[in-house]
Design an enzyme around this catalytic site. Structure first.
Site, PDB file in Angstrom:
ATOM      1  N   HIS A 112      -6.899  -8.745   0.451  1.00 49.95           N
ATOM      2  CA  HIS A 112      -6.721  -8.253   1.807  1.00 49.95           C
ATOM      3  C   HIS A 112      -5.450  -7.414   1.899  1.00 49.95           C
ATOM      4  CE1 HIS A 112      -4.226 -11.886   1.597  1.00 49.95           C
ATOM      5  NE2 HIS A 112      -3.438 -11.248   2.460  1.00 49.95           N
ATOM      6  N   HIS A 201      -0.330  -2.723   1.120  1.00 53.30           N
ATOM      7  CA  HIS A 201      -0.877  -2.865  -0.225  1.00 53.30           C
ATOM      8  C   HIS A 201      -1.875  -4.012  -0.270  1.00 53.30           C
ATOM      9  CE1 HIS A 201       2.521  -5.657   0.053  1.00 53.30           C
ATOM     10  NE2 HIS A 201       1.818  -6.417  -0.777  1.00 53.30           N
TER      11      HIS A 201
END
Length: 256
Positions: A112, A201
């Site tokens: 995620h 990220h």
């Protein structure tokens, strides 16, 4: 024998049974209540009802960012990557490069992109908090998510190092808008905000301890591996919903 005879005999038999029962009660000794001796519990250890294991060996070497407290619900908001299987080839390439660290390497599950830090929410605030999130996400459009390179990160406690895919510029603009919306809700509930200059990220591999310095020499190999997968197994994906995890509860917010 007439019906009256049967009635008479039944009545007589009943009277005799009652007399015998009373006679038996008189002859039987009266039972006395016995007071049981209480067991000695002085040698039995007392275990707190809220006892939780914090041994990192039970969690693959991971360490809690904050201790478990009854009534506190760990909460964070994130973008779930919808095509996790497309990362398998890249993960295998990276694990080959990380052969010297194989004992401390782990492939991330539930990959995620975070839109908040992990914060602590009280149980009674779960419903209003999720309603506030729903309100700020109401008019947000779907967007395309893509990546530009690999970066290495370390958590604030320096207990884990992450090899992650960094999002491209256009994705960063959209994610920054979303994190600012989330911050507005966090302010409302007086919770810690996201990082001032977030680097969005998606972690795909993690290692125990702080390994940033040791991995710096491998960055070119990491990015070469990514370049081989971009446009092959890893392609831009459409983000159509956002997610919130509160303890063991999951909430999803659909974008337009």
């Amino acid at each position: 024998m007439s019906a009256l005879s049967f009635i008479s005999n039944y009545g007589s038999s009943s009277d005799e049974s009652e007399k015998e029962s009373e006679e038996n009660k008189r002859l039987q000794p009266q039972c006395k209540k016995i007071k049981l001796q209480l067991p000695d519990l002085s040698c039995v250890p007392i275990v707190p009802p809220e006892s939780h294991s914090e041994d990192p060996q039970d969690h693959g070497g991971r360490v809690r960012s904050f201790p478990h407290v009854r009534g506190n619900w760990a909460t964070f908001i994130y973008v779930k990557y919808p095509e996790e299987e497309s990362l398998l080839s890249l993960s295998q390439r990276l694990l080959g490069i990380l052969s010297a660290f194989k004992d401390s390497c782990h492939v991330c599950d539930n990959v995620h992109i975070s839109l908040s830090k992990t914060v602590v929410l009280q149980y009674h605030l779960i419903t209003p908090f999720t309603r506030s999130l729903q309100e700020v996400f109401r008019n947000i459009d779907c967007f395309c998510l893509d990546f530009s390179g690999i970066k290495v990160y370390c958590n604030e406690e320096n207990t884990r190092t992450f090899i992650a895919l960094e999002v491209d510029y256009s994705s960063k603009i959209r994610l920054l808008q979303l994190s600012q919306n989330v911050d507005d809700v966090l302010k409302e509930y007086k919770l810690p905000l996201f990082y001032e200059n977030p680097s969005f990220h998606m972690s795909i591999i993690w290692l125990t301890g702080d390994k940033k310095a040791e991995l710096s020499s491998l960055m070119s190999e990491f990015n070469n591996s990514l370049n081989k997968e971009l446009g092959n197994t890893i392609n831009p994906v459409l983000v159509s919903d956002l997610n919130c995890k509160i303890g063991n509860k999951y909430f999803q917010f659909t974008l337009q």
